[in-house]
Design an enzyme around this catalytic site. Structure first.
Site, PDB file in Angstrom:
ATOM      1  N   ASP A  27      35.551  51.339  40.374  1.00 24.49           N
ATOM      2  CA  ASP A  27      35.451  50.133  41.190  1.00 24.49           C
ATOM      3  C   ASP A  27      34.034  49.579  41.059  1.00 24.49           C
ATOM      4  O   ASP A  27      33.064  50.350  41.070  1.00 24.49           O
ATOM      5  CB  ASP A  27      35.752  50.456  42.660  1.00 24.49           C
TER       6      ASP A  27
ATOM      7  N   TYR B 187      42.491  32.765  40.584  1.00 27.46           N
ATOM      8  CA  TYR B 187      43.244  34.002  40.840  1.00 27.46           C
ATOM      9  C   TYR B 187      44.628  33.922  40.206  1.00 27.46           C
ATOM     10  O   TYR B 187      45.043  34.814  39.460  1.00 27.46           O
ATOM     11  CB  TYR B 187      43.350  34.200  42.353  1.00 27.46           C
TER      12      TYR B 187
END
Ligand code: UDP
Length: 315
Positions: free
Chosen positions: A32, A146
């Site tokens: 991450d 997105y």
């Protein structure tokens, strides 16, 4: 023991997925960048012997030694305010990041899973949405960074499947909620719960007639795990088909929190989808999956978690 790489593993859904994978007896590498994910989501896993965390941005080469059996791509800003704030990172992680993860899966001969979204349907002209609907997406609007990144991710995933025979999965995730959502991530569930718990008016965007269908995170993760273990290469919707208007949803939160808050109506964000409800027939048929947690029960758990974690607002 199988080894699983989860990108975005310190995010809301990614961290619940890491929990489930460990509980099923897999080794987990969680990668991450911590742009929108948070280490507190995986703090309880850092001492687990089968868990490894690497702070890594998957738009850069992903250095993983040894065998990997499953590559799960769950990295991306996912809340509208996050992708408005990080438009270029969102486009890059969905394109270059997905390409790197697929390249890794190919090299390791691993199963690959792409976290996709109901946003691939845009502001849908059919309701509910089943997987055969192609969507109604504005390619240059504020949500496009997105929506189009995820649509590109799906296209790339299918291309690696068709050309390079990578064993792929695509999960189209509808609105999901539960513990570990960031209270300040701008989405309707944390916003309304925070406002209700603090006696502030609930900010309903537009007239609140737009609909969403909310799935509790444990149900979603169960569907993801079933899809991962299946042999289904085509996209599958996962979400709760219980559709509710945003205005009615505000009333439910006010009632469950026993709040004295009222509602205040604000401008509807551009391109905000008017309707959203998953058709989950495919998941039912192919995975034997359907959600089990109803809205009151799930919201009860989410409210309790937000009450117990007031510090989360400062993250
Ligand atoms: N919304 C709202 N008030 C808020 C936050 C969101 O009325 O404080 C609305 C938003 O306009 C949308 C719905 O709630 O119609 C769900 O928004 P969210 O950001 O949670 O996710 P989306 O489903 O739009 O990606």
């Amino acid at each position: 023991m199988t080894r699983v790489l989860v990108s975005g593993g310190a995010g809301f859904i990614g961290s619940h997925l890491c929990d489930r994978l460990l509980a099923e007896g897999h080794k987990v590498i969680c990668a991450d960048s911590l742009l929108t994910g948070h280490k507190s989501n995986i703090a309880h896993l850092l001492t687990e012997k089968n868990f490894e965390f690497m702070k890594h941005d998957i738009t850069q080469y992903i250095p993983i030694m040894g065998e990997v059996d499953y590559v799960l791509n769950f990295a991306s800003p996912a809340s509208p305010i996050d992708y408005y704030q990080y438009p270029l990172q969102t486009l890059k992680v969905g394109s270059i990041g997905t390409r790197n993860m697929l390249g890794l899966a190919k090299a390791k001969k691993a199963v690959f899973m792409q976290a996709s979204t109901s946003e691939v349907y845009g502001d849908p002209l059919v309701n509910p949405q089943d997987e055969s609907y192609w969507g109604n997406v504005n390619p240059i609007g504020p949500r496009s960074v997105y929506d189009e990144a995820k649509r590109f991710s799906e296209a790339l995933t299918m291309a690696y499947h068709n050309v390079d025979k990578v064993d792929t999965r695509i999960v189209r995730i509808f609105n999901t909620y539960g513990p570990r959502m960031r209270l300040n991530d701008g989405r309707v569930v944390p916003n309304f719960i925070y406002q209700a718990l603090n006696g502030l008016p609930l900010t309903v965007y537009g007239d609140g007639s737009q609909t969403r269908s909310f799935c509790y995170v444990s149900d979603l993760v169960d569907g993801i795990y079933r899809l991962l273990m299946s042999d289904v290469n085509e996209p599958v919707n996962l979400g709760n088909p219980n559709e509710i208007s945003v205005s009615k949803f505000a009333d439910v939160i006010i009632s469950l929190t026993k709040s004295k808050s009222g509602k205040v109506f604000k401008t509807l964000p551009e391109d905000d989808p008017k309707l959203r409800q998953p058709d989950i027939s495919k998941a039912k048929r192919l995975l034997g999956w359907e959600p089990k947690v109803n809205l009151e029960e799930g919201l009860g758990k989410a409210i309790e978690w937000f009450r117990d974690h007031p510090e989360i607002n400062t993250l």
